[in-house]
Design a protein around this motif. Structure first.
Motif, short mmCIF file in Angstrom:
data_model
loop_
_atom_site.label_atom_id
_atom_site.label_comp_id
_atom_site.label_asym_id
_atom_site.label_seq_id
_atom_site.Cartn_x
_atom_site.Cartn_y
_atom_site.Cartn_z
N UNK A 92 4.90 2.94 -0.11
CA UNK A 92 3.86 2.48 0.67
C UNK A 92 2.55 2.80 -0.46
N UNK A 93 1.84 1.50 -0.68
CA UNK A 93 0.67 1.21 -1.43
C UNK A 93 -0.46 1.43 -0.67
N UNK A 94 -1.59 2.26 -0.82
CA UNK A 94 -2.71 2.33 -0.12
C UNK A 94 -3.88 2.11 -0.99
N UNK A 95 -4.80 1.39 -0.45
CA UNK A 95 -6.15 1.27 -1.01
C UNK A 95 -7.15 2.20 -0.69
N UNK A 96 -8.03 2.59 -1.59
CA UNK A 96 -9.09 3.74 -1.01
C UNK A 96 -10.35 3.21 -1.70
N UNK A 97 -11.42 3.40 -0.71
CA UNK A 97 -12.91 3.24 -1.38
C UNK A 97 -13.65 4.47 -1.26
N UNK A 98 -14.48 4.66 -2.45
CA UNK A 98 -14.85 5.73 -2.34
C UNK A 98 -16.62 5.47 -2.33
N UNK A 99 -17.25 6.09 -1.60
CA UNK A 99 -18.85 5.80 -1.35
C UNK A 99 -19.44 7.08 -0.48
N UNK A 100 -19.45 8.28 -1.05
CA UNK A 100 -19.70 9.58 -0.33
C UNK A 100 -18.55 9.89 0.23
N UNK A 101 -18.00 8.97 1.21
CA UNK A 101 -16.86 9.27 1.89
C UNK A 101 -15.81 8.50 1.33
N UNK A 102 -14.39 9.00 1.96
CA UNK A 102 -13.43 8.32 1.50
C UNK A 102 -12.86 7.42 2.48
N UNK A 103 -12.65 6.15 2.30
CA UNK A 103 -12.10 5.21 3.28
C UNK A 103 -10.65 4.65 2.63
N UNK A 104 -9.93 4.64 3.67
CA UNK A 104 -8.31 3.99 3.24
C UNK A 104 -7.89 3.07 4.09
N UNK A 105 -7.10 2.18 3.50
CA UNK A 105 -6.23 1.18 4.39
C UNK A 105 -5.29 1.66 4.97
N UNK A 106 -4.25 0.69 5.61
CA UNK A 106 -3.26 1.23 6.46
C UNK A 106 -1.76 1.29 5.71
N UNK A 107 -2.23 0.63 4.30
CA UNK A 107 -0.92 0.56 3.55
C UNK A 107 0.01 -0.51 3.65
N UNK A 108 0.59 -1.02 2.48
CA UNK A 108 1.63 -2.01 2.51
C UNK A 108 2.79 -1.71 1.49
N UNK A 109 4.05 -1.95 2.27
CA UNK A 109 5.23 -1.44 1.68
C UNK A 109 5.61 -2.36 0.51
N UNK A 110 5.96 -1.74 -0.64
CA UNK A 110 6.52 -2.43 -1.86
C UNK A 110 8.17 -1.87 -1.92
N UNK A 111 9.07 -2.58 -1.92
CA UNK A 111 10.28 -2.07 -2.25
C UNK A 111 10.85 -3.04 -3.39
N UNK A 112 11.33 -2.02 -4.44
CA UNK A 112 12.01 -2.70 -5.56
C UNK A 112 13.50 -2.59 -5.55
N UNK A 113 14.16 -3.49 -5.49
CA UNK A 113 15.78 -3.36 -5.26
C UNK A 113 16.36 -4.75 -5.61
N UNK A 114 17.61 -4.42 -6.05
CA UNK A 114 18.40 -5.64 -6.15
C UNK A 114 19.33 -5.80 -5.23
#
Length: 114
Positions: A92-114
């Motif tokens: 699961x990949x998450x985005x984070x922003x830093x501006x004094x505090x930390x802010x996070x997104x909810x995440x998005x799933x990446x699956x690498x598979x054949x």
């Protein structure tokens, strides 16, 4: 209140590519940096890539040369272009922003598979 919304995840075959997006509520120019993290099942969350307000970038050694972080201030969005994907990039990949505090997104799933 800062809101971050990730998108672009999905299922991809090994060797394939995906581009993740992180859309922020409001200007991203106010953030000191924005990061992409990932967390695989049973593992700790790890930093994948960082872009600063001055467009300086940094990458984890495991993704260097394959992933590219970028930002579009006009769209208030940060991207993670992922090429030559490997099974071990599955997480699961998450985005984070830093501006004094930390802010996070909810995440998005990446699956690498054949």
């Amino acid at each position: 209140q800062v809101q971050l919304v990730e998108s672009g995840g999905g299922l991809v075959q090994p060797g394939g590519s995906l581009r993740l997006s992180c859309a922020a509520s409001g200007s991203i120019s106010r953030f000191n940096s924005m990061d992409w993290f990932r967390q695989a099942p049973g593992k700790e969350r790890e930093l994948v890539a960082t872009i600063t307000s001055r467009d300086s970038t940094n990458y984890a050694s495991s993704v260097k040369g394959r992933f590219t972080i970028s930002r579009d201030n006009a769209k208030n969005t940060v991207y993670l272009q992922m090429n030559s994907l490997k099974r071990e990039d599955t997480a699961v990949y998450y985005c984070r922003a830093v501006a004094g505090d930390y802010y996070w997104g909810q995440g998005t799933q990446v699956t690498v598979s054949s």
